[in-house]
Write an enzyme that holds these catalytic residues in place. Structure first.
Site, short mmCIF file in Angstrom:
data_model
loop_
_atom_site.label_atom_id
_atom_site.label_comp_id
_atom_site.label_asym_id
_atom_site.label_seq_id
_atom_site.Cartn_x
_atom_site.Cartn_y
_atom_site.Cartn_z
N ASP A 135 4.51 -6.46 2.60
CA ASP A 135 3.54 -6.89 1.59
C ASP A 135 4.46 -8.13 1.09
O ASP A 135 5.49 -8.44 0.70
CB ASP A 135 3.23 -6.12 0.31
CG ASP A 135 2.07 -6.44 -0.29
OD1 ASP A 135 1.52 -7.11 0.08
OD2 ASP A 135 2.29 -6.08 -1.68
N GLU B 245 -5.86 -8.67 -2.11
CA GLU B 245 -5.04 -9.15 -1.04
C GLU B 245 -5.93 -9.38 0.13
O GLU B 245 -6.78 -8.68 0.35
CB GLU B 245 -3.98 -8.34 -0.72
CG GLU B 245 -2.76 -8.22 -1.85
CD GLU B 245 -1.55 -7.72 -1.65
OE1 GLU B 245 -0.99 -7.93 -0.42
OE2 GLU B 245 -0.65 -6.98 -2.47
#
Lengths: 438, 438
Positions: free
Chosen positions: B137, B211
């Site tokens: 991430d 995201e």
């Protein structure tokens, strides 16, 4: 303690009688090996040989259930099916292998001398024992956390959460490699103190980290927590882990989300899983906290874990420079520590990891974090051992080391010894630094 | 732009003509679906249907090479074999599927009306598109980093490394779940300001993070770096990602090694991989840095990436409380942002990730980090949107939300639109918070 631990138990594999061997019949660690390019298969280390479990299954020397799982491991190229089966089958395999390799049991007398069941370790290639789905690295040594903290945050060495939370972070699974894999010096961003901009160059602060690795067996479903009293059922066994680190990259990148490229270029693992059952005689109490320290929170606390959650494993780091190797100088012992120095037990690590419902899967690997004791010669990485490079090591060749040089080989070893029991060992995990690629 | 993007291209699957559909023939995203408990197989979304690639292969409507890979995907239960084949085969599949579904091509005329090739999306269960080996991430939105930084470190909001290093961390792969999976509120340690000790309780600061996810295709070998000019070859496509976060747990645990249990309880992914080829018309320039900002370091820099490294994707967050659902109230639009706001391009994320030799594998997932723009209504998580809970959202039912309540459903959507091209979309990723388990 069951009969597989008996001091007088002996194997018909003679090399396992050697008092120096890591692999007496009381150990029986699991691994994946191959020979002559044949696909990897499951085996058990015994003396200087490997018991070929596929050959044992073919010879009808294993129960049907275990023979099936061994076959699944060969098909998977990894021990994941056996780990997925859980602690029960792992115990059953230990019992059957112990009988099969015993000099005195009926099964052992039938198998004795059957060289088709054995492969010399020197002829075998050893692989990663399991496919690692997720790798998590903890930070369970309070000495390590305090030392590193005092270097990076002099005013605030041990953070306020340390004695409450078993601190850990997700690691990189793809770059986990078996012992012997060369470690290519990584290139990365680093920034000198006072410089205006970072530079991109091969790491100048290459380090090792001495860790134990915990292999997950069985597992838990997403959303299910694991009670501290049940955590051992999720632990298949332990291996040695070298969590290679590029300290200059780490110092520049790690805030605010933690280490990333400073670690993800390689993590080395020893090839043998020493089962939790093999380690049973070497259990000891958990870390003794100071009176002023908080007690573990309820979910991390059990009487059994406090009394038996520790493992008395002696751990060593050995360094061999290229010059030492060329001059035939023996590896130098850089540090010796004990896994009893960890602030958190492995059961606490497992329970904490699953406390939010995170699912642990068979074959997942949990690193303990660098194992450092209070004494300088028990510090498990060069960052601590040379105090950020300010106190370089003197090698027998006259060389010095603040951090690792190209050609350096780092070897980690571990073993357990206790009166009344055979000494057992973990074998080793080794890696040599090779120059950065252009 | 090749003919698969032509505005006048039409499919014989009528629902794909709907101007509202995310899945016109110009999109052709890849996913894994199942029906009636049959094992998952590979498919392509078209209008409100799915092109069953296994059925197309059986009907000899795919080239042999692609038919083989489709078969491998069914056996694997995931698109990893197709992603492993790399960008070339992904492009070839797009071309063949475009022809097959076209109303006007010879292949399309042969296939037209063959309902055996189609499965209605409403009858299918959608799975994770790929087995995720490693999940990383990133933190690529400078607005997000600045906002969050200013809450946790008022004097030091944006850390000195931010404009040099594409900051990222390893995430948890095991708990990645497909859209629709309920999200169980995690239990964890948190500590109130001024309290003597932490408490263990269900998170009180549950949040989503909007995201984009990047799916790795092909991959690189351990020790090999990836040039910025080659990075696109490692990108199969994009999906939507909701990186659920427990902010109270995160605040207490994250130092010094980054977020861990605050994230690892669940990450939701949308079921369709929109390929990089489908996104070609929606490329745009990379983030325009301030004159005072440093230029990207050489390894992160190319003219092509500066000119075409961005993607004009509009992203939306929708919230539906249980009461809203019971009263039949439509989902509320909480924020709308653009993926062009990211400080780092996805090619830079890939190149940085591999810059230390870390091996990326087909099916690995890279999260972009929360997509937040400069305007308050373009902030991609509640932590920012409600400014740490101090400015709660007002829902149409009169309820308010500082953080997520049990029963809340969060849905993320994304789409691309540009004059002269058909609008394409990502579908959605959705999850409903369920109460913590006792």
């Amino acid at each position: 303690m069951d009969s597989t631990h008996a001091l007088d138990l002996r194997s018909w594999v003679e090399s396992s009688d050697d008092p120096q061997t890591d692999f007496p019949i009381q150990n029986l660690p699991l691994g994946m090996f191959s020979r002559d390019g044949v696909r990897p298969r499951a085996g058990i280390a015994i003396g200087d040989a490997i018991l070929d479990l596929t050959a044992a299954a073919s010879a009808n020397l294993l129960s049907n259930e275990l023979a099936d799982v061994v076959g699944d491991c060969t098909r998977a190229g990894a021990l994941n099916p056996l780990l997925a089966a859980g602690r029960g089958p792992l115990r059953a395999l230990r019992a059957e292998a112990s009988a099969l390799l015993s000099a005195d049991s009926p099964a052992g007398r039938r198998a004795s001398g059957r060289v088709d069941l054995l492969v010399p370790q020197r002829d075998a290639r050893l692989h990663l024992p399991a496919h690692v789905g997720d790798y998590t690295d903890f930070y369970a040594s309070i000495n390590h956390a305090t030392n590193v903290g005092s270097m990076f945050r002099p005013d605030n060495a041990l953070l306020p959460n340390y004695k409450w939370v078993p601190i850990g972070y997700h690691g990189r699974a793809s770059s986990i490699v078996p012992s012997g894999t060369p470690i290519i010096r990584p290139v990365g961003q680093s920034k000198e103190e006072g410089a205006d901009a970072p530079v991109v160059r091969p790491s100048r602060r290459m380090d090792y980290e001495l860790e134990m690795g915990v292999w997950i067996a069985g597992g838990n479903q997403l959303g299910e927590r694991v009670r501290i009293t049940e955590a051992d059922e999720l632990i298949g066994g332990l291996s040695l882990v070298n969590d290679w680190s590029a300290r200059d990259v780490q110092a520049w990148e790690y805030q605010p989300l933690g280490p990333f490229l400073a670690k993800s270029f390689a993590t080395s693992v020893s090839p043998w899983i020493v089962t939790l059952d093999a380690l049973e005689p070497f259990r000891t109490n958990a870390f003794r906290r100071e009176v002023s320290d908080p007690q573990p929170l309820e979910y991390l606390s059990s009487t059994d874990d406090a009394e038996r959650g520790g493992f008395a494993i002696t751990l060593e780091v050995l360094l061999t420079s290229q010059t030492m190797r060329e001059q035939g100088v023996d590896p130098m012992l850089v540090s010796r520590g004990s896994f009893t120095e960890m602030y958190w037990t492995i059961a606490q690590l497992v329970t904490h990891h699953a406390s939010n419902g995170c699912n642990l899967r068979a074959g997942d690997l949990l690193g303990s974090g660098t194992v450092s004791g209070p004494a300088p010669d028990s510090r498990g990485c060069l960052l601590e051992r040379t105090w950020k490079g300010t106190e370089p090591l003197a090698l027998p060749t006259g060389e010095t080391r603040a951090f690792l040089a190209d050609g350096d080989t780092v070897t980690l070893r571990g073993s357990c010894a206790r009166d009344g029991y055979r000494r057992i060992g973990f074998g080793e995990v080794s890696g040599t630094i090779t120059p950065a690629r252009a």
